[in-house]
Design a protein around this motif. Sequence first.
Motif, mmCIF file in Angstrom:
data_model
loop_
_atom_site.group_PDB
_atom_site.id
_atom_site.type_symbol
_atom_site.label_atom_id
_atom_site.label_comp_id
_atom_site.label_asym_id
_atom_site.label_seq_id
_atom_site.Cartn_x
_atom_site.Cartn_y
_atom_site.Cartn_z
ATOM 1 N N SER A 67 0.841 -1.198 0.000
ATOM 2 C CA SER A 67 0.000 0.000 0.000
ATOM 3 C C SER A 67 0.871 1.240 0.000
ATOM 4 O O SER A 67 2.087 1.167 0.178
ATOM 5 C CB SER A 67 -0.934 0.005 1.212
ATOM 6 N N LYS A 69 1.460 5.442 -1.731
ATOM 7 C CA LYS A 69 1.476 6.148 -3.019
ATOM 8 C C LYS A 69 2.895 6.604 -3.307
ATOM 9 O O LYS A 69 3.646 6.931 -2.386
ATOM 10 C CB LYS A 69 0.592 7.401 -2.941
ATOM 11 N N LYS A 75 1.563 12.415 -10.579
ATOM 12 C CA LYS A 75 0.917 11.128 -10.931
ATOM 13 C C LYS A 75 1.345 10.034 -9.965
ATOM 14 O O LYS A 75 2.527 9.940 -9.641
ATOM 15 C CB LYS A 75 1.425 10.674 -12.308
ATOM 16 N N ASN A 76 0.381 9.212 -9.536
ATOM 17 C CA ASN A 76 0.736 8.092 -8.667
ATOM 18 C C ASN A 76 1.306 6.957 -9.515
ATOM 19 O O ASN A 76 0.594 6.311 -10.279
ATOM 20 C CB ASN A 76 -0.499 7.615 -7.901
ATOM 21 N N LEU A 78 2.122 4.105 -8.812
ATOM 22 C CA LEU A 78 1.602 2.772 -8.513
ATOM 23 C C LEU A 78 0.284 2.486 -9.244
ATOM 24 O O LEU A 78 -0.180 1.354 -9.253
ATOM 25 C CB LEU A 78 1.426 2.589 -6.998
ATOM 26 N N GLU A 79 -0.284 3.524 -9.858
ATOM 27 C CA GLU A 79 -1.518 3.305 -10.609
ATOM 28 C C GLU A 79 -1.277 3.206 -12.111
ATOM 29 O O GLU A 79 -2.205 3.028 -12.889
ATOM 30 C CB GLU A 79 -2.516 4.442 -10.322
ATOM 31 N N LEU A 80 -0.029 3.347 -12.526
ATOM 32 C CA LEU A 80 0.269 3.293 -13.961
ATOM 33 C C LEU A 80 0.391 1.846 -14.438
ATOM 34 O O LEU A 80 0.659 0.940 -13.651
ATOM 35 C CB LEU A 80 1.590 4.019 -14.267
ATOM 36 N N SER A 81 0.226 1.661 -15.741
ATOM 37 C CA SER A 81 0.420 0.317 -16.305
ATOM 38 C C SER A 81 1.923 0.017 -16.310
ATOM 39 O O SER A 81 2.750 0.919 -16.211
ATOM 40 C CB SER A 81 -0.103 0.266 -17.737
ATOM 41 N N ARG A 85 5.065 2.666 -16.629
ATOM 42 C CA ARG A 85 6.112 2.699 -15.596
ATOM 43 C C ARG A 85 7.487 2.499 -16.212
ATOM 44 O O ARG A 85 8.448 3.130 -15.839
ATOM 45 C CB ARG A 85 5.887 1.599 -14.551
#
Length: 333
Positions: A67, A69, A75-76, A78-81, A85
């Motif tokens: 967990s 960020k 931009k986070n 950890l939410e990117l493809s 990344r």
Amino acid sequence: MSDVLLKVEDLHTYFYTYEGVVKAVDGVSFDIRKGEIFGLVGETGCGKSVTALSIIGLIDEPGRIVSGKIIYKGKNLLELSEEERRKIRGKEISMIFQEPMTALNPVYTIGDQIVELLLLHEEGIANIKRAPKELKEEKKKKAIEMLKLVRMPDPERTIDSYPHELSGGMRQRAMISMMLATKPSLLIADEPTTALDVTVQAQILNILLDMKEKLGISILLITHDLSVIAEVTDRVGVMYAGNIVEIADTYALFDNPRHPYTVGLLQAIPSVTEKKEELKYIRGSVPNLIYPPSGCRFHPRCDYMMPICKKEKPKLVEIEPGHYVACHLFGGE
Ligand SMILES: Nc1ncnc2c1ncn2[C@@H]1O[C@H](COP(=O)(O)OP(=O)(O)OP(=O)(O)O)[C@@H](O)[C@H]1O
Ligand SMILES: [Mg+2]
């Protein structure tokens, strides 16, 4: 805040091993501002490299970012493809390691490796063999300039050397110039000087300072060596057993360390106390991160331990402008 380049927020990275879950990074938060050198310091095994690998996106099995960020330019990550990344990893965030031999390709010359990166990042040409001769020549000239920037001795000649023909310090320079080819905004340097002798160490640190000052690159500098921290960083985060226990301007940290662990670390460094005969060591040993101590992880080793320290994990609180401490002595409940 607009001057923040990277913000790590409550990051948890665990390793799921047969022995149990290693809570290597367990609630780490800090930010790196544009154009600063931020140091991360702490004893071996406290989670410095795992923090770096989490940022750059290279945590592998059995590890996982559980967990938190990692916000880069808003931009986070950890939410990117995985593909997005990878793009950021190759171009915007670069990492240099302790032993550059692992990152250099032994069968290509230094020059070919830098030219290849320049062709890829500036021209979109993935195969050096496909590039027109003139373009390769142009990039080679640029590569020589880059080697000059990292103060490589005799760059016109070194450019045609293979990695094994260079000394450790020269390899580290080659490595740094390769990183510069992609014009990163953030460079992560994990113990970049640990394997080098003292004079070469100083030269590499000067190159990092140059990169910050001349190119405006932000640097996350990881080391267990407080003299390196003192010499080049603007701000520092002190890590202990997977947590950040103190963050401050470098000057403030050395002048007025507040967390008992930081105080102990500073007392254990001869060049800082200048009283070698009174050198102190922090008693006890680094905790096991599968079964870490309850509450404040430092409590079993702390001379100021209070009942609350066993029960509650202290939060990082700002005790003076820009100076953060996670300790119940300073109201971190
Ligand atoms: N692949 C892995 N599998 C299991 N545990 C791991 C793995 N990688 C790291 N760890 C554990 O995570 C913890 C933090 O390791 P890390 O490498 O981040 O320490 P460090 O602060 O960089 O230490 P050093 O100063 O020695 O480089 C350690 O307990 C380590 O054993
Ligand atoms: Mg490490």
